[in-house]
Design a protein around this motif. Structure first.
Motif, mmCIF file in Angstrom:
data_model
loop_
_atom_site.group_PDB
_atom_site.id
_atom_site.type_symbol
_atom_site.label_atom_id
_atom_site.label_comp_id
_atom_site.label_asym_id
_atom_site.label_seq_id
_atom_site.Cartn_x
_atom_site.Cartn_y
_atom_site.Cartn_z
ATOM 1 N N ILE A 1 0.583 1.757 -14.798
ATOM 2 C CA ILE A 1 0.903 2.518 -13.593
ATOM 3 C C ILE A 1 0.352 1.737 -12.411
ATOM 4 O O ILE A 1 -0.829 1.380 -12.388
ATOM 5 C CB ILE A 1 0.252 3.923 -13.603
ATOM 6 N N TYR A 2 1.220 1.462 -11.447
ATOM 7 C CA TYR A 2 0.819 0.770 -10.219
ATOM 8 C C TYR A 2 0.853 1.767 -9.071
ATOM 9 O O TYR A 2 1.829 2.500 -8.900
ATOM 10 C CB TYR A 2 1.758 -0.406 -9.940
ATOM 11 N N ASP A 3 -0.210 1.800 -8.276
ATOM 12 C CA ASP A 3 -0.317 2.692 -7.128
ATOM 13 C C ASP A 3 -0.141 1.861 -5.856
ATOM 14 O O ASP A 3 -0.975 0.991 -5.562
ATOM 15 C CB ASP A 3 -1.679 3.385 -7.139
ATOM 16 N N THR A 4 0.917 2.127 -5.106
ATOM 17 C CA THR A 4 1.194 1.341 -3.907
ATOM 18 C C THR A 4 0.156 1.572 -2.815
ATOM 19 O O THR A 4 -0.093 0.682 -2.006
ATOM 20 C CB THR A 4 2.590 1.664 -3.336
ATOM 21 N N GLU A 5 -0.441 2.753 -2.781
ATOM 22 C CA GLU A 5 -1.418 3.050 -1.733
ATOM 23 C C GLU A 5 -2.708 2.262 -1.934
ATOM 24 O O GLU A 5 -3.229 1.647 -1.012
ATOM 25 C CB GLU A 5 -1.720 4.544 -1.687
ATOM 26 N N THR A 6 -3.222 2.263 -3.160
ATOM 27 C CA THR A 6 -4.484 1.562 -3.443
ATOM 28 C C THR A 6 -4.267 0.096 -3.796
ATOM 29 O O THR A 6 -5.219 -0.675 -3.820
ATOM 30 C CB THR A 6 -5.235 2.240 -4.596
#
Length: 169
Positions: free
Chosen positions: A156-161
């Motif tokens: 899972i990749y989080d664009t915000e962090t």
């Protein structure tokens, strides 16, 4: 925005279903597949995914025409590119490549154009920064590739962090 990433599913139907459950539980906005889907008949295991599925083909995806036909047959929100996909999501520049040419992966990661490069092929999990660019290999859905490469996984990749986590299945 959370983005699901998987690669090298290699006809592992039950683990594809588990990945779909994990992606739905994480409420991902989209899922990227980095290639080596293998059989087009496996696509029905992606039914129930609550996010659009985008991907590229790998070196083990023979019948691309049938992949396109079966995605329509089963009504899966899926779009393919042949070998390379790039896009911007949530102000993040993303490249997706199967990874069967390590020199190309290295060039994508080090060129400075992308925030994140999703790739697969080796079945080995990678979550490593090169400057501002995150190199992310989610691993494989194969339980064992070799004595050194074991355990099915997705990411899972989080664009915000601008961070990613691997999830073992």
């Amino acid at each position: 925005m959370k983005i699901g990433v998987l690669s090298d599913t290699h006809d592992q139907g039950k683990l594809i279903q588990e990945a779909v459950k994990q992606f739905n539980a994480e409420n991902v906005s989209c899922v990227f597949h980095c290639g080596d889907w293998v059989s087009p008949f496996i696509l029905h295991f992606f039914q129930g995914l609550q996010a659009p599925l985008r991907g590229v083909f790998g070196n083990n995806d023979g019948d691309k025409f049938r992949h396109l036909a079966f995605k329509n047959k089963w009504g899966i929100d899926l779009e393919y590119e042949d070998r390379f996909l790039e896009m911007e999501l949530d102000k993040r520049s993303i490249a997706i490549f199967h990874g069967d040419y390590s020199g190309i992966v290295d060039a994508l990661v080090t060129c400075g154009k992308y925030d994140v490069v999703f790739h697969g092929h080796t079945h080995q999990k990678v979550n490593q920064y090169h400057g501002k660019t995150l190199s992310l290999n989610p691993g494989s859905l194969m339980q064992e590739t070799s004595q050194d490469v074991k355990g099915a996984s997705i990411a899972i990749y989080d664009t915000e962090t601008h961070k990613a986590t691997h999830i073992l299945l």
